[in-house]
Design an enzyme around this catalytic site. Structure first.
Site, PDB file in Angstrom:
ATOM      1  N   SER A   9      29.637  31.796  44.321  1.00 28.90           N
ATOM      2  CA  SER A   9      30.483  32.259  45.381  1.00 28.90           C
ATOM      3  C   SER A   9      30.214  31.382  46.464  1.00 28.90           C
ATOM      4  O   SER A   9      29.129  31.412  47.255  1.00 28.90           O
ATOM      5  CB  SER A   9      30.190  33.754  45.723  1.00 28.90           C
ATOM      6  OG  SER A   9      30.675  34.244  46.800  1.00 28.90           O
ATOM      7  N   HIS A  34      33.953  30.676  42.781  1.00 33.65           N
ATOM      8  CA  HIS A  34      34.369  32.070  43.012  1.00 33.65           C
ATOM      9  C   HIS A  34      34.607  32.048  44.546  1.00 33.65           C
ATOM     10  O   HIS A  34      33.889  31.795  45.471  1.00 33.65           O
ATOM     11  CB  HIS A  34      33.288  32.889  42.762  1.00 33.65           C
ATOM     12  CG  HIS A  34      33.557  34.328  42.922  1.00 33.65           C
ATOM     13  ND1 HIS A  34      34.375  35.072  41.989  1.00 33.65           N
ATOM     14  CD2 HIS A  34      33.076  35.234  43.839  1.00 33.65           C
ATOM     15  CE1 HIS A  34      34.335  36.396  42.297  1.00 33.65           C
ATOM     16  NE2 HIS A  34      33.511  36.667  43.553  1.00 33.65           N
ATOM     17  N   ASP A  36      36.111  34.430  47.667  1.00 29.56           N
ATOM     18  CA  ASP A  36      35.955  35.938  47.978  1.00 29.56           C
ATOM     19  C   ASP A  36      36.866  35.992  49.245  1.00 29.56           C
ATOM     20  O   ASP A  36      36.592  35.212  50.186  1.00 29.56           O
ATOM     21  CB  ASP A  36      34.755  36.216  48.467  1.00 29.56           C
ATOM     22  CG  ASP A  36      33.653  36.535  47.194  1.00 29.56           C
ATOM     23  OD1 ASP A  36      34.180  37.405  46.242  1.00 29.56           O
ATOM     24  OD2 ASP A  36      32.733  35.877  47.255  1.00 29.56           O
ATOM     25  N   MET A  38      38.351  38.529  51.943  1.00 27.97           N
ATOM     26  CA  MET A  38      38.236  39.829  52.526  1.00 27.97           C
ATOM     27  C   MET A  38      39.041  39.889  53.610  1.00 27.97           C
ATOM     28  O   MET A  38      39.270  38.927  54.470  1.00 27.97           O
ATOM     29  CB  MET A  38      36.570  39.896  52.889  1.00 27.97           C
ATOM     30  CG  MET A  38      35.837  39.788  51.703  1.00 27.97           C
ATOM     31  SD  MET A  38      34.034  39.988  52.177  1.00 27.97           S
ATOM     32  CE  MET A  38      33.280  39.485  50.733  1.00 27.97           C
ATOM     33  N   HIS A  68      38.889  36.118  44.232  1.00 28.37           N
ATOM     34  CA  HIS A  68      38.602  37.709  44.019  1.00 28.37           C
ATOM     35  C   HIS A  68      39.105  38.266  45.303  1.00 28.37           C
ATOM     36  O   HIS A  68      38.627  38.224  46.280  1.00 28.37           O
ATOM     37  CB  HIS A  68      36.955  37.813  44.006  1.00 28.37           C
ATOM     38  CG  HIS A  68      36.444  39.114  44.106  1.00 28.37           C
ATOM     39  ND1 HIS A  68      35.158  39.380  44.467  1.00 28.37           N
ATOM     40  CD2 HIS A  68      37.238  40.381  44.157  1.00 28.37           C
ATOM     41  CE1 HIS A  68      34.770  40.696  44.538  1.00 28.37           C
ATOM     42  NE2 HIS A  68      36.223  41.410  44.321  1.00 28.37           N
ATOM     43  N   MET A  70      39.706  40.929  47.866  1.00 26.70           N
ATOM     44  CA  MET A  70      39.322  42.255  48.247  1.00 26.70           C
ATOM     45  C   MET A  70      40.300  42.342  49.542  1.00 26.70           C
ATOM     46  O   MET A  70      39.947  42.621  50.617  1.00 26.70           O
ATOM     47  CB  MET A  70      37.983  42.055  48.876  1.00 26.70           C
ATOM     48  CG  MET A  70      36.836  41.968  47.443  1.00 26.70           C
ATOM     49  SD  MET A  70      35.306  41.657  48.011  1.00 26.70           S
ATOM     50  CE  MET A  70      35.517  39.591  47.735  1.00 26.70           C
ATOM     51  N   MET A 139      31.632  44.744  39.521  1.00 26.12           N
ATOM     52  CA  MET A 139      30.751  44.471  41.040  1.00 26.12           C
ATOM     53  C   MET A 139      29.333  45.602  40.807  1.00 26.12           C
ATOM     54  O   MET A 139      29.401  46.714  40.285  1.00 26.12           O
ATOM     55  CB  MET A 139      31.356  45.348  42.311  1.00 26.12           C
ATOM     56  CG  MET A 139      33.017  44.585  42.554  1.00 26.12           C
ATOM     57  SD  MET A 139      32.794  42.798  42.993  1.00 26.12           S
ATOM     58  CE  MET A 139      31.448  42.704  44.407  1.00 26.12           C
ATOM     59  N   GLY A 146      27.797  39.311  50.976  1.00 28.72           N
ATOM     60  CA  GLY A 146      26.759  38.462  49.970  1.00 28.72           C
ATOM     61  C   GLY A 146      25.362  39.210  50.324  1.00 28.72           C
ATOM     62  O   GLY A 146      25.235  39.654  51.313  1.00 28.72           O
ATOM     63  N   ASP A 177      29.359  40.386  39.545  1.00 29.64           N
ATOM     64  CA  ASP A 177      29.411  39.921  40.688  1.00 29.64           C
ATOM     65  C   ASP A 177      28.331  40.749  42.003  1.00 29.64           C
ATOM     66  O   ASP A 177      28.789  41.947  42.037  1.00 29.64           O
ATOM     67  CB  ASP A 177      30.898  39.663  41.300  1.00 29.64           C
ATOM     68  CG  ASP A 177      31.020  39.118  42.972  1.00 29.64           C
ATOM     69  OD1 ASP A 177      30.084  38.583  43.426  1.00 29.64           O
ATOM     70  OD2 ASP A 177      32.307  39.271  43.108  1.00 29.64           O
ATOM     71  N   SER A 200      24.258  34.202  47.290  1.00 33.38           N
ATOM     72  CA  SER A 200      22.936  33.851  47.784  1.00 33.38           C
ATOM     73  C   SER A 200      21.936  33.192  46.879  1.00 33.38           C
ATOM     74  O   SER A 200      20.962  32.421  47.230  1.00 33.38           O
ATOM     75  CB  SER A 200      22.330  35.055  48.650  1.00 33.38           C
ATOM     76  OG  SER A 200      22.536  36.173  47.607  1.00 33.38           O
TER      77      SER A 200
HETATM   78  C1  DX5 Z   1      30.913  40.510  47.592  1.00 35.64           C
HETATM   79  C2  DX5 Z   1      31.280  39.469  47.013  1.00 35.64           C
HETATM   80  C3  DX5 Z   1      30.387  38.640  46.062  1.00 35.64           C
HETATM   81  C4  DX5 Z   1      29.480  37.939  46.924  1.00 35.64           C
HETATM   82  C5  DX5 Z   1      28.112  37.861  46.188  1.00 35.64           C
HETATM   83  O1  DX5 Z   1      31.707  41.383  47.903  1.00 35.64           O
HETATM   84  O2  DX5 Z   1      32.464  39.587  46.055  1.00 35.64           O
HETATM   85  O3  DX5 Z   1      31.149  37.508  45.338  1.00 35.64           O
HETATM   86  O4  DX5 Z   1      29.438  36.479  47.515  1.00 35.64           O
HETATM   87  O5  DX5 Z   1      27.038  37.482  46.759  1.00 35.64           O
HETATM   88  P1  DX5 Z   1      25.809  37.492  46.296  1.00 35.64           P
HETATM   89  O6  DX5 Z   1      25.409  36.576  45.026  1.00 35.64           O
HETATM   90  O7  DX5 Z   1      24.802  36.937  47.426  1.00 35.64           O
HETATM   91  O8  DX5 Z   1      25.368  39.004  45.771  1.00 35.64           O
HETATM   92 ZN    ZN Z   2      33.231  38.067  44.799  1.00 36.84          ZN
END
Ligand code: DX5
Ligand code: ZN
Length: 231
Positions: A9, A34, A36, A38, A68, A70, A139, A146, A177, A200
């Site tokens: 990600s 990946h 993200d 938001m 992804h 959101m 999820m 993250g 995820d 992370s």
């Molecule tokens: C959270 C995201 C994830 C995030 C995961 O809303 O959808 O993709 O980047 O991060 P880690 O692996 O650090 O939990």
């Molecule tokens: Zn994600």
């Protein structure tokens, strides 16, 4: 052994050097990017949009880009991501007024489609749309940030999703995820996931300028995935 795919990600990458970060993590053996998205509305954070996806394609990224979403509403932005080079587009069913329509819109735009399930969202949303879904994303944290910890109850949900997918006979990937690291990826694979998002857990070791700094973490994840086959 299942066709396991690792999807770093980029949320945890160094955005000032995003192209280089993506090149390095793909060179280290990652399969999917990946991405993200938001909107500070559906989730309380704001990230990146189609312009950045397009910039990665122009930079030369050829790997699948797994967008992804959101965001709420969902449909307005789907064609933009398709034009920007998305491979997968997944969204949260609660964020769409018309789930079936959104899924069709994604496929009609030439992308693979997916539904994303928050920790408390029931898998029953899949019931009438299994033939329209290429990816089920569970999820294992609440979306928005993250670096959160994996919610253990997701393992049972993964097993349930794996049963639903296998019984359907459709070719659907099962992605996980949130909080995925070297030390839990084997257990997650054994519960049925075949696609592993990690932010992370992979980019967390950034900070120096060694272009090979992701090799070791990806290698350790692959070793753990091989071990999962024997769990
Ligand atoms: C959270 C995201 C994830 C995030 C995961 O809303 O959808 O993709 O980047 O991060 P880690 O692996 O650090 O939990
Ligand atoms: Zn994600």
């Amino acid at each position: 052994m299942p066709d396991y795919q690792i999807a770093p990600s980029i949320l945890s990458a160094d955005f000032a050097r995003l192209g280089e970060e993506v090149d390095n993590v793909l060179a280290a053996g990652a399969d999917i990017v990946h991405f993200d998205v938001m909107d500070n509305h559906y989730v309380p954070n704001l990230t990146i949009g189609p312009l950045v996806c397009e910039a990665l394609r122009k930079h030369g990224v050829e790997a699948p880009i797994d967008v992804h979403l959101m965001v709420k509403p969902v449909d307005r932005i789907i064609p933009d991501f398709a034009s920007a080079g998305a491979s997968y587009i997944t969204f949260h069913p609660e964020a769409s007024e018309h789930i079936d329509r959104s899924l069709s819109l994604i496929r009609d735009s030439g992308c693979r489609s997916g539904l994303v399930f928050n920790p408390a969202t029931p898998l029953s949303y899949l019931e009438h749309v299994l033939d329209k879904v290429d990816m089920v994303l569970l999820m294992s944290v609440n979306p928005g940030f993250g670096g959160q910890s994996f919610i253990p109850a997701t393992l049972d949900k993964l097993r349930a999703a794996r049963r639903i997918i296998d019984e359907s006979g459709f070719d659907i990937r099962l992605e996980i995820d949130g909080g995925v690291k070297v030390d839990n990826i084997a257990e997650i694979a054994a519960a049925g996931a075949d696609t592993f998002v990690s932010g992370s857990g992979i980019f967390g070791c950034a900070g120096d300028d060694d272009p090979h700094r992701y090799d070791s973490i990806l290698r350790q994840m692959r070793v753990e995935l091989e071990r999962a086959a024997s769990i």
